[in-house]
Design an enzyme around this catalytic site. Structure first.
Site, short mmCIF file in Angstrom:
data_model
loop_
_atom_site.label_atom_id
_atom_site.label_comp_id
_atom_site.label_asym_id
_atom_site.label_seq_id
_atom_site.Cartn_x
_atom_site.Cartn_y
_atom_site.Cartn_z
N TYR A 59 0.59 -1.28 0.02
CA TYR A 59 0.19 -0.21 -0.14
C TYR A 59 0.53 0.96 -0.22
O TYR A 59 1.91 1.57 0.68
CB TYR A 59 -0.48 -0.05 1.48
CG TYR A 59 -2.24 -1.30 0.92
CD1 TYR A 59 -3.73 -0.79 0.20
CD2 TYR A 59 -1.22 -2.09 1.44
CE1 TYR A 59 -4.35 -1.83 0.09
CE2 TYR A 59 -2.36 -3.00 1.09
CZ TYR A 59 -3.89 -3.23 1.22
OH TYR A 59 -5.01 -3.61 0.58
N PHE A 60 0.47 2.81 -0.74
CA PHE A 60 1.60 3.50 -1.08
C PHE A 60 -0.06 4.60 -0.73
O PHE A 60 -0.71 4.56 -0.13
CB PHE A 60 1.90 3.72 -2.31
CG PHE A 60 2.16 3.06 -2.60
CD1 PHE A 60 3.46 3.31 -2.57
CD2 PHE A 60 1.95 1.47 -3.34
CE1 PHE A 60 4.83 2.19 -3.33
CE2 PHE A 60 3.14 0.88 -3.85
CZ PHE A 60 4.50 0.88 -4.05
#
Length: 196
Positions: A59-60
């Site tokens: 996840y970013f």
């Protein structure tokens, strides 16, 4: 007979097409275990997309958490041994979800980095995916959390969300999945509750 690579991509594109995802997630337990769920599934007409896949989600977000503040998540998912790669955007809210196949996860990571995004969480799970008519069901195992079943469908029609949710509950009842087993938290939220 297992899907060929081209059949898998076609099936994925058909079942995971749309801007909205109607999903019910259940925490499996003694009253409805993974084994019991599979026995009920085998009594129904279905197709197995993946029998056992390792999914690695990265996840970013921006360094100041702009996506989280907007109730959105951005993820690059790598799946093995199927070798599927997805770019996934969820939110705002629980129903908005879009995914696209990609061919190079390292390049996608590099592009996100160049746009100012940083990795903020990693999540790994074992997943089986089954198609039951227009629906898809995933059976997931996460270390430290246990087993889960997700029933879902994707659509572009926001007017059908509540109708589809009602139909999903009817499907859930066929598996013995109940309101008491419903898990409202995302895997990301649940993983924050266990130590690394």
């Amino acid at each position: 007979m297992p899907f060929t690579l081209s059949e898998r991509h076609y099936a994925m594109s058909q079942h995971f097409q749309g801007k909205y995802e109607v999903e019910l997630k259940f925490r499996l337990n003694e009253s409805c275990s993974k084994q019991q769920l599979l026995e009920r599934l085998n009594a129904m007409e279905h197709e197995c997309m993946f029998a056992d896949n390792q999914e690695d989600d990265c996840y970013f977000d921006t360094p100041d958490g702009q996506l989280a503040a907007a109730d959105k998540s951005l993820c690059i998912r790598e799946m093995q041994p199927s070798n599927n790669l997805l770019w996934i955007l969820k939110g705002p809210g629980t129903d908005c979800c879009e995914a696209v196949n990609i061919s190079d996860a390292a390049r996608a990571h590099s592009m996100l980095s160049a746009m100012g995004y940083v990795p903020v969480q990693r999540l790994q799970k074992r997943r089986c995916i089954y198609f039951i008519g227009k629906w898809h069901m995933t059976l997931d195992s996460l270390a430290g959390l246990g087993d889960f079943a997700e029933l879902a469908i994707m659509t572009d029609d926001s007017d059908k969300l509540e109708q589809l949710r009602s139909e999903l509950w009817q499907l859930a009842a066929r598996f013995g999945l109940t309101q008491a087993m419903l898990e409202p938290c995302s895997y990301r939220q649940l993983c924050r509750t266990i130590p690394y």
